[in-house]
Design a protein around this motif. Structure first.
Motif, PDB file in Angstrom:
ATOM      1  N   ASP A 145       2.764  -2.085   1.815  1.00 20.30           N
ATOM      2  CA  ASP A 145       1.636  -1.833   2.732  1.00 20.30           C
ATOM      3  C   ASP A 145       1.341  -0.340   2.884  1.00 20.30           C
ATOM      4  O   ASP A 145       0.185   0.062   3.030  1.00 20.30           O
ATOM      5  CB  ASP A 145       1.919  -2.416   4.123  1.00 20.30           C
ATOM      6  N   THR A 146       2.396   0.469   2.897  1.00 20.82           N
ATOM      7  CA  THR A 146       2.217   1.905   3.140  1.00 20.82           C
ATOM      8  C   THR A 146       2.026   2.688   1.845  1.00 20.82           C
ATOM      9  O   THR A 146       1.854   3.904   1.881  1.00 20.82           O
ATOM     10  CB  THR A 146       3.458   2.492   3.826  1.00 20.82           C
ATOM     11  N   ASN A 147       2.136   1.966   0.699  1.00 24.83           N
ATOM     12  CA  ASN A 147       2.096   2.640  -0.599  1.00 24.83           C
ATOM     13  C   ASN A 147       3.303   3.531  -0.860  1.00 24.83           C
ATOM     14  O   ASN A 147       3.317   4.289  -1.832  1.00 24.83           O
ATOM     15  CB  ASN A 147       0.817   3.483  -0.747  1.00 24.83           C
ATOM     16  N   LEU A 148       4.290   3.472   0.025  1.00 21.90           N
ATOM     17  CA  LEU A 148       5.500   4.268  -0.194  1.00 21.90           C
ATOM     18  C   LEU A 148       6.188   3.835  -1.488  1.00 21.90           C
ATOM     19  O   LEU A 148       6.922   4.601  -2.105  1.00 21.90           O
ATOM     20  CB  LEU A 148       6.456   4.098   0.991  1.00 21.90           C
ATOM     21  N   ILE A 149       5.928   2.605  -1.894  1.00 16.11           N
ATOM     22  CA  ILE A 149       6.495   2.103  -3.150  1.00 16.11           C
ATOM     23  C   ILE A 149       6.086   2.996  -4.317  1.00 16.11           C
ATOM     24  O   ILE A 149       6.880   3.258  -5.225  1.00 16.11           O
ATOM     25  CB  ILE A 149       6.082   0.614  -3.380  1.00 16.11           C
ATOM     26  N   LYS A 150       4.857   3.497  -4.253  1.00 12.94           N
ATOM     27  CA  LYS A 150       4.370   4.404  -5.312  1.00 12.94           C
ATOM     28  C   LYS A 150       5.122   5.729  -5.298  1.00 12.94           C
ATOM     29  O   LYS A 150       5.485   6.268  -6.333  1.00 12.94           O
ATOM     30  CB  LYS A 150       2.865   4.679  -5.125  1.00 12.94           C
ATOM     31  N   THR A 151       5.313   6.251  -4.077  1.00 14.41           N
ATOM     32  CA  THR A 151       6.060   7.506  -3.932  1.00 14.41           C
ATOM     33  C   THR A 151       7.435   7.360  -4.590  1.00 14.41           C
ATOM     34  O   THR A 151       7.880   8.230  -5.342  1.00 14.41           O
ATOM     35  CB  THR A 151       6.268   7.827  -2.423  1.00 14.41           C
ATOM     36  N   ILE A 152       8.080   6.240  -4.293  1.00 13.02           N
ATOM     37  CA  ILE A 152       9.439   6.011  -4.795  1.00 13.02           C
ATOM     38  C   ILE A 152       9.427   5.850  -6.320  1.00 13.02           C
ATOM     39  O   ILE A 152      10.223   6.472  -7.034  1.00 13.02           O
ATOM     40  CB  ILE A 152      10.057   4.768  -4.119  1.00 13.02           C
TER      41      ILE A 152
END
Lengths: 277, 212
Positions: free
Chosen positions: B62-69
Motif C-alpha cells: 500500500d505504501t510502495n515501500l516494497i519498491k524502496t526495499i
C-alpha cells in the motif's frame, strides 16, 4: 527453558517508590539511575508500573519510557492506567515492548481482544493482583485497593481465552514483605496457564527465587525490593549524590536484612543448575 | 568523521524506537522511512517488524515501500532484517492466509504448530549457535557463540539453503534458522536491539564494515 529475572520499578510522579503490601510508598530515587544499574548487571527485562495511574485515570510513564530506552536494551513492560488502544499505542511508540493491563481488562474485555488483534498477543500482558483470604484467592484492581469478586484461577483461564501473551501474578499477601513467593499460588496457576507466567511478590533472598523456579513452572521471577534496597544501600554507602528520599529506614531497622543484587542472584541460580541468561 | 545513516522502515509502531536507539548506540544517525523514497544517501536499510506477515506485506504494498526495499536489495547495499523483518524477506508465509513475501530468500515461513516444539509462541531468551564463518573476526565468534538473545515469535523460516544460514537455535526438538545472511543482507529472527550488551555487540559487528 531459560528462566527470566525481571526487575519491577513502581513509579509515582517520576520517582521510584516501594512499599509494603502495595501501600505505604517510600521514595527511593530516580528510575533512570536504577534501570541503568540493572541493565549493566544483566537484568533480563524491566517492568515500570505507574502505581497511581489507575486512581488518577492516566499513565504518566511515556516520557520516562522514552528516556529509559536510551540506555536500556532489554525488553521493557509498562503498566498502570492503560485503558484504551490509544494508551497502548502511546506507550509502545515511546519504546515499551509490552504493556501490562489489570483494571481495564476486568471492565472492558473487548479492549483486550482488540489490543491483541492490533498489537499482537505477545505485546499484551495481563497483570493479576491477588489476595488470599481463608484459602481462597480473589483478584484486586487499582494497585490492590479495590476487591473484585472474581476467583483468581477462573480469571487466569479467562484472560488466556482473550488471547493475551503473558500473565504476571502479584501476591498482595507476600508483596513487599520478604516472606518468599506463594508457592501454592504459582504451582496452581502454572498448571492452568499455557502462556508464560511471571511470579511477583515476596522475594527476600536468592533461595526464594530458586524455590519458585524449582517447585513451579513459572517462566520468570519479578523482584523489586531486594534489588532496589540493595542498590539503594550501595548508593548510601558511597554517599552518592543521586540519592533522594529518607534513608533512615535502612539504618534503623532490619526489615530487609538480606538484600541481593542481580549478579548475586544469577550466580546463585547458576550454582543450583537453573538455566538462566 | 560523519556518522553513517541508517533508514528504519516503519511498518508497525512496535519497537521502532528501540531499534533507532540501538542503532544510535552503535554509531548511526537514523531516519524513519514511512513511504517510498530515494535511498541513495542511506548506508544501511533496516526492516524491523512485529505483528502478522500478511498485514505487514499489505502495508509494504500500500505504501510502495516494497519498491524502496526491492531497489535497495537489487543494488546490493547493506540491509538488516529483524524478527518479522527477517521473515518478510522470504518467498511466502502461511500466517493466517498464504501470502507472498519479498522473496529475496527462497523457502517458506512456517508455524511452530506442526513441529515438536517446547512453546508454540516463544517469548524469551534463547541460545544462538553461529556458523563459524558468520563473523570475520574469530574473537567476536568466541565472544557471542551460544549466547542468549531475545526472541518473540510463533513462526520460523524453514530454510533449506545451508549457504545462507548464519546461525540456528532450538525450540524444543526443532532446530530452526535464527540468522540468514547473503551478500550484504543479514537478518535475525531475534531482537538484537533488545538482547542486552551481547545484542549491541552483535549489531556492532554486523555493521562494522559500514564504518570502515
Amino acid at each position: 527453558m531459560i528462566k527470566r529475572i525481571i526487575a519491577r520499578l513502581d513509579i509515582k510522579n517520576n520517582f521510584l517508590v516501594k512499599g509494603m503490601h502495595l501501600e505505604g510508598l517510600r521514595i527511593l530515587g530516580y528510575p533512570e539511575l536504577f534501570s541503568k544499574k540493572y541493565f549493566d548487571e544483566n537484568i533480563d527485562e524491566i517492568i515500570f508500573q505507574d502505581v497511581v495511574a489507575s486512581l488518577y485515570k492516566r499513565n504518566q510513564l511515556s516520557s520516562l519510557t522514552n528516556k529509559i530506552s536510551n540506555h536500556v536494551f532489554v525488553p521493557i513492560i509498562v503498566g498502570g492506567g492503560i485503558r484504551n488502544i490509544g494508551d497502548v499505542k502511546e506507550i509502545l511508540i515511546n519504546g515499551a515492548d509490552r504493556v501490562s493491563i489489570n483494571t481495564a481488562a476486568i471492565h472492558d474485555k473487548n479492549f483486550i481482544k482488540d489490543a491483541v488483534k492490533i498489537f499482537g498477543s505477545s505485546t499484551i500482558c495481563i497483570n493479576i493482583e491477588t489476595l488470599k483470604i481463608d484459602n481462597s484467592y480473589k483478584i484486586y484492581t487499582d494497585s490492590g485497593r479495590t476487591e473484585v469478586n472474581i476467583n483468581t484461577f477462573d480469571w487466569i483461564k479467562e484472560v488466556q481465552d482473550l488471547g493475551v501473551g503473558e500473565i504476571i501474578i502479584t501476591s498482595i499477601n507476600n508483596e513487599g514483605t520478604g516472606k518468599g513467593f506463594d508457592i501454592n499460588l504459582y504451582e496452581k496457576a502454572s498448571k492452568l496457564s499455557n502462556i508464560p507466567l511471571l511470579a511477583h511478590g515476596g522475594a527476600k533472598k536468592p533461595e526464594d527465587v530458586y524455590e519458585v523456579f524449582s517447585k513451579t513452572n513459572v517462566d520468570g521471577a519479578v523482584v523489586a525490593s531486594a534489588f532496589h534496597f540493595n542498590y539503594y544501600k550501595e548508593l548510601l554507602d558511597k554517599k552518592d549524590i543521586h540519592l533522594t528520599g529518607s534513608t533512615n529506614f535502612l539504618k534503623n531497622n532490619n526489615n530487609h536484612p538480606i538484600l541481593f543484587g542481580i549478579k548475586n542472584l544469577k550466580e546463585y541460580l547458576k550454582s543450583k543448575k537453573i538455566e538462566i541468561r | 568523521m560523519k556518522k553513517p545513516l541508517a533508514g528504519i522502515i516503519n511498518i508497525s509502531i512496535n519497537n521502532i524506537l528501540s531499534i533507532k536507539r540501538a542503532l544510535e548506540f552503535v554509531g548511526f544517525n537514523t531516519i524513519i522511512i514511512n513511504e517510498d523514497q530515494n535511498t541513495n544517501k542511506l548506508d544501511l536499510l533496516v526492516l524491523p517488524g512485529v505483528g502478522a506477515f500478511n498485514e505487514a506485506m499489505k502495508t509494504l504494498n500500500d505504501t510502495n515501500l516494497i519498491k524502496t526495499i526491492d531497489k535497495y536489495l537489487n543494488n546490493n547495499k547493506n540491509f538488516l532484517g529483524i524478527c518479522l523483518g527477517m521473515q518478510l524477506l522470504f518467498k511466502e508465509s502461511n500466517e493466517f492466509t498464504k501470502t507472498n513475501g519479498i522473496g529475496f530468500f527462497e523457502d517458506k515461513i512456517e508455524s511452530f504448530e506442526n513441529y515438536p516444539v517446547y512453546k508454540k509462541t516463544f517469548i524469551g531468551w534463547n541460545k544462538v549457535k553461529f556458523k563459524a564463518n558468520f563473523f570475520d573476526d574469530k574473537d567476536q565468534l568466541n565472544l557471542l557463540q551460544n549466547k542468549k538473545f531475545y526472541f518473540v515469535h510463533s513462526f520460523f523460516a524453514n530454510c533449506k539453503n545451508e549457504k545462507i544460514i548464519g546461525g540456528n537455535s532450538f525450540n524444543g526438538k526443532l532446530n530452526f534458522t535464527s540468522i540468514v545472511k547473503k551478500n550484504k543482507v543479514t537478518a535475525f529472527q531475534f531482537h538484537p536491539e533488545k538482547s542486552g550488551k551481547n545484542g549491541l555487540s552483535l549489531l556492532n559487528s554486523v555493521t562494522k564494515n559500514i564504518f570502515l
